[in-house]
Design an enzyme around this catalytic site. Structure first.
Site, mmCIF file in Angstrom:
data_model
loop_
_atom_site.group_PDB
_atom_site.id
_atom_site.type_symbol
_atom_site.label_atom_id
_atom_site.label_comp_id
_atom_site.label_asym_id
_atom_site.label_seq_id
_atom_site.Cartn_x
_atom_site.Cartn_y
_atom_site.Cartn_z
ATOM 1 N N ALA A 69 -26.818 -6.068 -30.498
ATOM 2 C CA ALA A 69 -27.571 -7.050 -31.264
ATOM 3 C C ALA A 69 -26.647 -8.230 -31.542
ATOM 4 O O ALA A 69 -25.412 -8.090 -31.531
ATOM 5 C CB ALA A 69 -28.048 -6.417 -32.561
ATOM 6 N N GLY A 114 -27.046 -2.062 -29.625
ATOM 7 C CA GLY A 114 -28.441 -2.232 -29.212
ATOM 8 C C GLY A 114 -28.626 -2.157 -27.702
ATOM 9 O O GLY A 114 -29.713 -1.835 -27.220
ATOM 10 N N GLU A 117 -28.820 1.440 -26.932
ATOM 11 C CA GLU A 117 -30.118 1.898 -27.455
ATOM 12 C C GLU A 117 -31.268 1.457 -26.543
ATOM 13 O O GLU A 117 -32.231 2.202 -26.345
ATOM 14 C CB GLU A 117 -30.304 1.374 -28.889
ATOM 15 C CG GLU A 117 -29.354 2.075 -29.868
ATOM 16 C CD GLU A 117 -29.210 1.367 -31.203
ATOM 17 O OE1 GLU A 117 -29.076 0.121 -31.214
ATOM 18 O OE2 GLU A 117 -29.225 2.056 -32.247
ATOM 19 N N GLU A 137 -21.261 0.393 -33.934
ATOM 20 C CA GLU A 137 -21.739 -0.190 -35.194
ATOM 21 C C GLU A 137 -20.842 0.076 -36.393
ATOM 22 O O GLU A 137 -20.680 -0.776 -37.264
ATOM 23 C CB GLU A 137 -23.167 0.309 -35.501
ATOM 24 C CG GLU A 137 -24.252 -0.333 -34.656
ATOM 25 C CD GLU A 137 -24.495 0.384 -33.325
ATOM 26 O OE1 GLU A 137 -23.651 1.213 -32.914
ATOM 27 O OE2 GLU A 137 -25.534 0.114 -32.707
HETATM 28 N N1 CO8 Z 1 -23.327 -10.620 -30.654
HETATM 29 C C1 CO8 Z 1 -23.034 -11.937 -30.574
HETATM 30 N N2 CO8 Z 1 -22.195 -12.460 -29.650
HETATM 31 C C2 CO8 Z 1 -21.622 -11.609 -28.796
HETATM 32 C C3 CO8 Z 1 -21.865 -10.236 -28.826
HETATM 33 C C4 CO8 Z 1 -22.773 -9.733 -29.818
HETATM 34 N N3 CO8 Z 1 -23.093 -8.443 -29.910
HETATM 35 N N4 CO8 Z 1 -21.127 -9.642 -27.854
HETATM 36 C C5 CO8 Z 1 -20.472 -10.629 -27.222
HETATM 37 N N5 CO8 Z 1 -20.751 -11.822 -27.793
HETATM 38 C C6 CO8 Z 1 -20.232 -13.141 -27.410
HETATM 39 C C7 CO8 Z 1 -18.772 -13.326 -27.828
HETATM 40 O O1 CO8 Z 1 -18.695 -13.692 -29.175
HETATM 41 C C8 CO8 Z 1 -18.370 -14.442 -26.882
HETATM 42 O O2 CO8 Z 1 -18.898 -15.655 -27.370
HETATM 43 P P1 CO8 Z 1 -17.998 -17.013 -27.312
HETATM 44 O O3 CO8 Z 1 -17.755 -17.237 -25.830
HETATM 45 O O4 CO8 Z 1 -18.890 -18.037 -27.931
HETATM 46 O O5 CO8 Z 1 -16.744 -16.698 -28.069
HETATM 47 C C9 CO8 Z 1 -19.143 -14.132 -25.599
HETATM 48 O O6 CO8 Z 1 -20.204 -13.253 -25.985
HETATM 49 C C10 CO8 Z 1 -18.296 -13.396 -24.575
HETATM 50 O O7 CO8 Z 1 -17.737 -12.252 -25.199
HETATM 51 P P2 CO8 Z 1 -16.161 -11.923 -25.216
HETATM 52 O O8 CO8 Z 1 -15.371 -13.167 -25.033
HETATM 53 O O9 CO8 Z 1 -15.897 -11.093 -26.416
HETATM 54 O O10 CO8 Z 1 -16.066 -11.054 -23.876
HETATM 55 P P3 CO8 Z 1 -15.018 -9.895 -23.559
HETATM 56 O O11 CO8 Z 1 -15.257 -9.537 -22.129
HETATM 57 O O12 CO8 Z 1 -13.656 -10.273 -23.993
HETATM 58 O O13 CO8 Z 1 -15.466 -8.653 -24.511
HETATM 59 C C11 CO8 Z 1 -17.073 -7.098 -25.449
HETATM 60 C C12 CO8 Z 1 -16.704 -8.037 -24.270
HETATM 61 C C13 CO8 Z 1 -16.076 -5.941 -25.501
HETATM 62 C C14 CO8 Z 1 -18.477 -6.576 -25.187
HETATM 63 C C15 CO8 Z 1 -17.010 -7.894 -26.779
HETATM 64 O O14 CO8 Z 1 -17.746 -9.111 -26.631
HETATM 65 C C16 CO8 Z 1 -17.599 -7.158 -27.941
HETATM 66 O O15 CO8 Z 1 -16.961 -6.277 -28.498
HETATM 67 N N6 CO8 Z 1 -18.863 -7.523 -28.330
HETATM 68 C C17 CO8 Z 1 -19.522 -6.903 -29.472
HETATM 69 C C18 CO8 Z 1 -20.014 -5.526 -29.118
HETATM 70 C C19 CO8 Z 1 -20.693 -4.889 -30.303
HETATM 71 O O16 CO8 Z 1 -20.074 -4.638 -31.320
HETATM 72 N N7 CO8 Z 1 -21.997 -4.599 -30.162
HETATM 73 C C20 CO8 Z 1 -22.783 -3.969 -31.201
HETATM 74 C C21 CO8 Z 1 -23.447 -4.993 -32.055
HETATM 75 S S1 CO8 Z 1 -24.277 -4.254 -33.430
HETATM 76 C C22 CO8 Z 1 -25.704 -3.629 -32.788
HETATM 77 O O17 CO8 Z 1 -25.990 -3.722 -31.633
HETATM 78 C C23 CO8 Z 1 -26.591 -2.917 -33.767
HETATM 79 C C24 CO8 Z 1 -28.026 -2.760 -33.256
HETATM 80 C C25 CO8 Z 1 -28.948 -2.517 -34.414
HETATM 81 C C26 CO8 Z 1 -29.033 -3.709 -35.299
HETATM 82 C C27 CO8 Z 1 -29.973 -3.525 -36.433
HETATM 83 C C28 CO8 Z 1 -30.013 -4.794 -37.245
HETATM 84 C C29 CO8 Z 1 -30.578 -4.628 -38.568
#
Ligand code: CO8
Length: 263
Positions: A69, A114, A117, A137
Protein backbone atom coordinates in the site's frame (compact mmCIF):
# COMPACT_ATOMS: atom_id res chain seq x y z
CA UNK A 1 -17.98 2.12 -16.02
CA UNK A 2 -14.63 2.81 -17.65
CA UNK A 3 -13.74 0.90 -20.75
CA UNK A 4 -10.50 -1.01 -20.98
CA UNK A 5 -8.45 1.93 -22.27
CA UNK A 6 -9.44 4.51 -19.69
CA UNK A 7 -7.59 3.37 -16.59
CA UNK A 8 -4.79 5.64 -15.34
CA UNK A 9 -3.00 3.03 -13.26
CA UNK A 10 -3.91 -0.23 -15.00
CA UNK A 11 -3.29 -1.77 -18.40
CA UNK A 12 -5.82 -4.23 -19.74
CA UNK A 13 -5.60 -6.63 -22.64
CA UNK A 14 -7.06 -9.92 -23.82
CA UNK A 15 -5.37 -12.95 -25.35
CA UNK A 16 -8.17 -15.20 -26.52
CA UNK A 17 -10.19 -16.16 -23.43
CA UNK A 18 -7.52 -14.85 -21.05
CA UNK A 19 -7.68 -11.32 -19.61
CA UNK A 20 -4.39 -9.71 -18.52
CA UNK A 21 -4.50 -6.90 -16.00
CA UNK A 22 -1.27 -5.02 -15.23
CA UNK A 23 -0.97 -2.71 -12.22
CA UNK A 24 0.92 0.23 -13.68
CA UNK A 25 2.42 2.81 -11.33
CA UNK A 26 6.01 1.79 -11.99
CA UNK A 27 7.79 4.85 -10.57
CA UNK A 28 6.47 3.90 -7.13
CA UNK A 29 6.86 0.15 -7.71
CA UNK A 30 3.08 -0.10 -8.29
CA UNK A 31 2.26 0.92 -4.70
CA UNK A 32 -1.48 0.83 -4.13
CA UNK A 33 -3.11 4.17 -3.46
CA UNK A 34 -6.87 4.73 -3.30
CA UNK A 35 -7.05 5.47 -7.05
CA UNK A 36 -5.33 2.19 -7.98
CA UNK A 37 -7.64 0.23 -5.67
CA UNK A 38 -10.75 1.94 -7.05
CA UNK A 39 -9.65 1.27 -10.62
CA UNK A 40 -8.81 -2.32 -9.76
CA UNK A 41 -12.34 -2.80 -8.40
CA UNK A 42 -13.80 -1.27 -11.58
CA UNK A 43 -11.65 -3.51 -13.78
CA UNK A 44 -12.77 -6.60 -11.88
CA UNK A 45 -16.42 -5.57 -12.34
CA UNK A 46 -15.75 -5.10 -16.07
CA UNK A 47 -14.14 -8.55 -16.36
CA UNK A 48 -16.93 -10.16 -14.32
CA UNK A 49 -19.42 -8.74 -16.84
CA UNK A 50 -17.49 -10.10 -19.83
CA UNK A 51 -18.76 -13.60 -20.60
CA UNK A 52 -15.96 -14.08 -23.16
CA UNK A 53 -13.25 -14.09 -20.46
CA UNK A 54 -12.52 -17.49 -18.88
CA UNK A 55 -9.40 -16.71 -16.82
CA UNK A 56 -7.56 -13.66 -15.46
CA UNK A 57 -3.83 -13.01 -15.02
CA UNK A 58 -2.80 -10.11 -12.76
CA UNK A 59 0.77 -8.76 -12.94
CA UNK A 60 2.79 -5.60 -12.28
CA UNK A 61 4.51 -3.14 -14.61
CA UNK A 62 8.33 -3.06 -14.45
CA UNK A 63 10.47 -4.65 -11.73
CA UNK A 64 7.77 -4.86 -9.08
CA UNK A 65 4.48 -6.73 -8.75
CA UNK A 66 3.15 -4.42 -6.01
CA UNK A 67 5.44 -3.02 -3.26
CA UNK A 68 2.51 -2.63 -0.89
CA UNK A 69 0.00 0.00 0.00
CA UNK A 70 1.15 3.57 -0.62
CA UNK A 71 2.98 4.59 2.56
CA UNK A 72 2.92 8.31 1.64
CA UNK A 73 -0.83 8.25 1.27
CA UNK A 74 -1.51 6.52 4.60
CA UNK A 75 1.21 7.91 6.86
CA UNK A 76 -0.95 10.71 8.36
CA UNK A 77 -4.21 8.79 8.54
CA UNK A 78 -6.16 8.71 11.77
CA UNK A 79 -7.76 5.52 12.97
CA UNK A 80 -11.05 6.06 11.12
CA UNK A 81 -9.25 6.81 7.84
CA UNK A 82 -7.16 3.68 8.37
CA UNK A 83 -10.32 1.63 8.82
CA UNK A 84 -11.93 3.03 5.66
CA UNK A 85 -8.75 2.46 3.65
CA UNK A 86 -8.31 -1.05 5.00
CA UNK A 87 -11.90 -1.87 4.10
CA UNK A 88 -11.44 -0.53 0.58
CA UNK A 89 -8.45 -2.78 -0.12
CA UNK A 90 -9.99 -5.82 1.56
CA UNK A 91 -13.25 -5.43 -0.35
CA UNK A 92 -11.44 -5.19 -3.71
CA UNK A 93 -9.27 -8.22 -2.90
CA UNK A 94 -12.35 -10.14 -1.75
CA UNK A 95 -14.00 -9.32 -5.06
CA UNK A 96 -10.98 -10.91 -6.79
CA UNK A 97 -11.11 -13.94 -4.48
CA UNK A 98 -14.80 -14.40 -5.29
CA UNK A 99 -14.52 -14.07 -9.08
CA UNK A 100 -16.22 -17.00 -10.75
CA UNK A 101 -13.32 -17.40 -13.19
CA UNK A 102 -9.88 -18.67 -12.07
CA UNK A 103 -7.24 -16.03 -11.38
CA UNK A 104 -3.43 -16.23 -11.55
CA UNK A 105 -1.01 -13.72 -10.04
CA UNK A 106 2.08 -13.48 -12.26
CA UNK A 107 4.47 -12.10 -9.65
CA UNK A 108 7.27 -10.30 -11.49
CA UNK A 109 9.12 -8.71 -8.55
CA UNK A 110 8.28 -7.25 -5.13
CA UNK A 111 5.06 -8.62 -3.62
CA UNK A 112 5.21 -6.92 -0.24
CA UNK A 113 2.43 -6.04 2.19
CA UNK A 114 -0.64 -5.27 0.09
CA UNK A 115 1.22 -6.79 -2.90
CA UNK A 116 1.57 -10.15 -1.19
CA UNK A 117 -2.07 -9.84 -0.11
CA UNK A 118 -3.15 -9.14 -3.71
CA UNK A 119 -1.23 -12.22 -4.92
CA UNK A 120 -2.88 -14.30 -2.19
CA UNK A 121 -6.35 -13.14 -3.26
CA UNK A 122 -5.72 -14.89 -6.60
CA UNK A 123 -6.28 -18.63 -7.01
CA UNK A 124 -2.72 -19.41 -8.17
CA UNK A 125 0.66 -17.66 -7.99
CA UNK A 126 3.45 -18.01 -10.54
CA UNK A 127 6.61 -16.09 -9.62
CA UNK A 128 9.70 -15.02 -11.51
CA UNK A 129 13.03 -16.01 -9.93
CA UNK A 130 13.68 -12.43 -8.77
CA UNK A 131 10.32 -12.08 -6.95
CA UNK A 132 10.24 -11.29 -3.24
CA UNK A 133 7.34 -11.94 -0.89
CA UNK A 134 6.70 -10.57 2.56
CA UNK A 135 4.41 -8.84 5.02
CA UNK A 136 6.65 -6.02 6.33
CA UNK A 137 3.83 -4.11 8.06
CA UNK A 138 5.14 -4.47 11.63
CA UNK A 139 8.25 -2.54 10.55
CA UNK A 140 5.89 0.36 9.78
CA UNK A 141 3.87 0.14 12.99
CA UNK A 142 0.78 -1.52 11.51
CA UNK A 143 -0.69 -4.99 11.07
CA UNK A 144 -1.34 -6.44 7.61
CA UNK A 145 -4.55 -4.68 6.55
CA UNK A 146 -5.76 -6.35 3.36
CA UNK A 147 -6.43 -9.82 4.79
CA UNK A 148 -2.79 -10.95 5.14
CA UNK A 149 -3.47 -12.28 8.65
CA UNK A 150 -6.35 -14.28 7.19
CA UNK A 151 -5.08 -15.63 3.86
CA UNK A 152 -1.39 -16.22 4.67
CA UNK A 153 -2.03 -18.84 7.43
CA UNK A 154 -4.57 -20.58 5.18
CA UNK A 155 -1.92 -20.91 2.48
CA UNK A 156 1.27 -21.66 4.42
CA UNK A 157 0.08 -22.76 7.88
CA UNK A 158 -0.17 -20.79 11.09
CA UNK A 159 3.44 -21.14 12.29
CA UNK A 160 5.05 -19.95 9.04
CA UNK A 161 2.51 -17.14 8.66
CA UNK A 162 3.27 -15.95 12.21
CA UNK A 163 7.01 -16.07 11.52
CA UNK A 164 6.65 -13.99 8.35
CA UNK A 165 4.23 -11.48 9.86
CA UNK A 166 5.99 -11.07 13.24
CA UNK A 167 9.49 -10.66 11.72
CA UNK A 168 8.45 -8.72 8.61
CA UNK A 169 11.09 -10.72 6.70
CA UNK A 170 10.96 -10.99 2.90
CA UNK A 171 11.49 -14.36 1.28
CA UNK A 172 12.66 -15.37 -2.19
CA UNK A 173 10.41 -16.90 -4.83
CA UNK A 174 12.07 -20.29 -4.24
CA UNK A 175 11.37 -20.18 -0.53
CA UNK A 176 7.81 -19.03 -1.25
CA UNK A 177 7.40 -22.10 -3.45
CA UNK A 178 8.81 -24.37 -0.71
CA UNK A 179 6.20 -23.19 1.81
CA UNK A 180 3.32 -23.39 -0.67
CA UNK A 181 2.82 -19.66 -1.19
CA UNK A 182 3.78 -19.97 -4.85
CA UNK A 183 2.78 -22.69 -7.33
CA UNK A 184 5.72 -22.35 -9.69
CA UNK A 185 8.94 -20.32 -10.12
CA UNK A 186 10.17 -19.49 -13.62
CA UNK A 187 12.80 -17.22 -15.24
CA UNK A 188 11.68 -13.58 -15.42
CA UNK A 189 11.55 -13.59 -19.23
CA UNK A 190 9.23 -16.63 -19.27
CA UNK A 191 6.82 -15.43 -16.59
CA UNK A 192 4.00 -14.03 -18.71
CA UNK A 193 4.15 -16.86 -21.26
CA UNK A 194 3.93 -19.47 -18.49
CA UNK A 195 1.09 -17.64 -16.70
CA UNK A 196 -0.88 -17.04 -19.90
CA UNK A 197 -0.31 -20.64 -21.04
CA UNK A 198 -1.61 -21.98 -17.74
CA UNK A 199 -4.60 -19.62 -17.88
CA UNK A 200 -5.21 -20.73 -21.49
CA UNK A 201 -5.06 -24.38 -20.51
CA UNK A 202 -7.63 -23.78 -17.77
CA UNK A 203 -9.75 -21.81 -20.26
CA UNK A 204 -9.74 -24.80 -22.63
CA UNK A 205 -11.48 -27.05 -20.06
CA UNK A 206 -15.20 -27.36 -19.24
CA UNK A 207 -15.81 -23.98 -17.61
CA UNK A 208 -18.85 -24.89 -15.54
CA UNK A 209 -16.82 -27.72 -13.99
CA UNK A 210 -13.82 -25.41 -13.42
CA UNK A 211 -16.02 -22.77 -11.75
CA UNK A 212 -17.88 -25.30 -9.60
CA UNK A 213 -14.53 -26.75 -8.55
CA UNK A 214 -13.38 -23.28 -7.46
CA UNK A 215 -16.60 -22.81 -5.47
CA UNK A 216 -16.31 -26.22 -3.83
CA UNK A 217 -12.67 -25.66 -2.85
CA UNK A 218 -13.23 -22.14 -1.52
CA UNK A 219 -16.39 -23.07 0.41
CA UNK A 220 -14.95 -26.38 1.54
CA UNK A 221 -11.88 -24.81 3.13
CA UNK A 222 -14.10 -22.50 5.22
CA UNK A 223 -16.58 -25.02 6.54
CA UNK A 224 -16.82 -28.34 8.38
CA UNK A 225 -16.01 -31.46 6.38
CA UNK A 226 -19.57 -32.89 6.29
CA UNK A 227 -21.04 -29.65 4.88
CA UNK A 228 -18.12 -29.32 2.48
CA UNK A 229 -18.59 -32.86 1.13
CA UNK A 230 -22.35 -32.30 0.77
CA UNK A 231 -21.64 -29.12 -1.21
CA UNK A 232 -19.16 -30.89 -3.46
CA UNK A 233 -21.74 -33.60 -4.08
CA UNK A 234 -24.29 -30.94 -5.14
CA UNK A 235 -22.00 -29.30 -7.69
CA UNK A 236 -20.84 -32.70 -8.94
CA UNK A 237 -24.49 -33.65 -9.54
CA UNK A 238 -25.20 -30.33 -11.28
CA UNK A 239 -22.41 -31.05 -13.79
CA UNK A 240 -24.51 -33.93 -15.15
CA UNK A 241 -27.12 -31.38 -16.23
CA UNK A 242 -24.60 -29.65 -18.53
CA UNK A 243 -23.86 -30.03 -22.23
CA UNK A 244 -20.15 -29.94 -21.42
CA UNK A 245 -20.34 -33.12 -19.29
CA UNK A 246 -22.05 -35.02 -22.13
CA UNK A 247 -19.54 -33.60 -24.61
CA UNK A 248 -16.50 -34.32 -22.40
CA UNK A 249 -17.45 -37.94 -21.80
CA UNK A 250 -18.61 -38.54 -25.39
CA UNK A 251 -15.31 -37.13 -26.68
CA UNK A 252 -13.44 -39.52 -24.38
CA UNK A 253 -15.32 -42.60 -25.56
CA UNK A 254 -15.12 -41.46 -29.22
CA UNK A 255 -11.36 -40.81 -28.84
CA UNK A 256 -11.54 -37.17 -29.99
CA UNK A 257 -10.93 -33.74 -28.42
CA UNK A 258 -13.95 -32.23 -26.65
CA UNK A 259 -15.53 -29.00 -27.84
CA UNK A 260 -16.87 -27.30 -24.73
CA UNK A 261 -19.53 -24.59 -24.87
CA UNK A 262 -19.97 -23.26 -21.31
CA UNK A 263 -23.44 -24.73 -21.10
N1 CO8 B 1 4.52 3.17 -0.80
C1 CO8 B 1 4.94 4.33 -1.35
N2 CO8 B 1 6.05 4.44 -2.11
C2 CO8 B 1 6.77 3.33 -2.30
C3 CO8 B 1 6.42 2.10 -1.75
C4 CO8 B 1 5.22 2.04 -0.96
N3 CO8 B 1 4.78 0.90 -0.42
N4 CO8 B 1 7.35 1.18 -2.10
C5 CO8 B 1 8.25 1.83 -2.87
N5 CO8 B 1 7.91 3.13 -2.99
C6 CO8 B 1 8.63 4.18 -3.73
C7 CO8 B 1 9.91 4.60 -3.02
O1 CO8 B 1 9.63 5.53 -2.01
C8 CO8 B 1 10.67 5.21 -4.19
O2 CO8 B 1 10.13 6.49 -4.46
P1 CO8 B 1 11.11 7.73 -4.83
O3 CO8 B 1 11.80 7.29 -6.11
O4 CO8 B 1 10.17 8.87 -5.01
O5 CO8 B 1 12.06 7.85 -3.67
C9 CO8 B 1 10.28 4.33 -5.37
O6 CO8 B 1 9.08 3.65 -4.98
C10 CO8 B 1 11.32 3.27 -5.67
O7 CO8 B 1 11.58 2.55 -4.48
P2 CO8 B 1 13.05 2.34 -3.85
O8 CO8 B 1 13.96 3.42 -4.31
O9 CO8 B 1 12.88 2.14 -2.39
O10 CO8 B 1 13.45 0.98 -4.58
P3 CO8 B 1 14.45 -0.14 -4.04
O11 CO8 B 1 14.61 -1.10 -5.17
O12 CO8 B 1 15.65 0.47 -3.42
O13 CO8 B 1 13.64 -0.86 -2.82
C11 CO8 B 1 11.70 -1.93 -1.83
C12 CO8 B 1 12.48 -1.59 -3.13
C13 CO8 B 1 12.54 -2.89 -0.98
C14 CO8 B 1 10.40 -2.59 -2.24
C15 CO8 B 1 11.44 -0.63 -1.02
O14 CO8 B 1 10.89 0.36 -1.90
C16 CO8 B 1 10.48 -0.81 0.11
O15 CO8 B 1 10.85 -1.32 1.15
N6 CO8 B 1 9.19 -0.38 -0.10
C17 CO8 B 1 8.18 -0.48 0.94
C18 CO8 B 1 7.70 -1.89 1.09
C19 CO8 B 1 6.65 -1.98 2.17
O16 CO8 B 1 6.92 -1.73 3.33
N7 CO8 B 1 5.43 -2.38 1.79
C20 CO8 B 1 4.32 -2.53 2.71
C21 CO8 B 1 3.53 -1.27 2.80
S1 CO8 B 1 2.27 -1.38 4.04
C22 CO8 B 1 1.05 -2.30 3.34
O17 CO8 B 1 1.12 -2.74 2.23
C23 CO8 B 1 -0.14 -2.56 4.21
C24 CO8 B 1 -1.38 -3.00 3.42
C25 CO8 B 1 -2.61 -2.76 4.23
C26 CO8 B 1 -2.85 -1.31 4.44
C27 CO8 B 1 -4.09 -1.02 5.21
C28 CO8 B 1 -4.26 0.47 5.33
C29 CO8 B 1 -5.20 0.87 6.36
Amino acid sequence: MKNEHEFENLKYRREGRVAILTISRPKLLNALNAMVLIELGQAIDMINDDSEVYALVITGDGKSFVAGADINEMKNYNSEEGRVWGELGSSVFNKIDKMKIPTIAAVNGFALGGGCELAMACDLRIASENAKFGQPEVSLGITPGYSGCIRLPRLVGIAKAKELIYTGDSISACEAAKIGLVNKVVPFEDLMDVAIDMAGKIASKAQIAVRYSKLAINRGIETDIETAIAFENQVFALCFATYDQKEGMSAFTEKRSPSFKLK
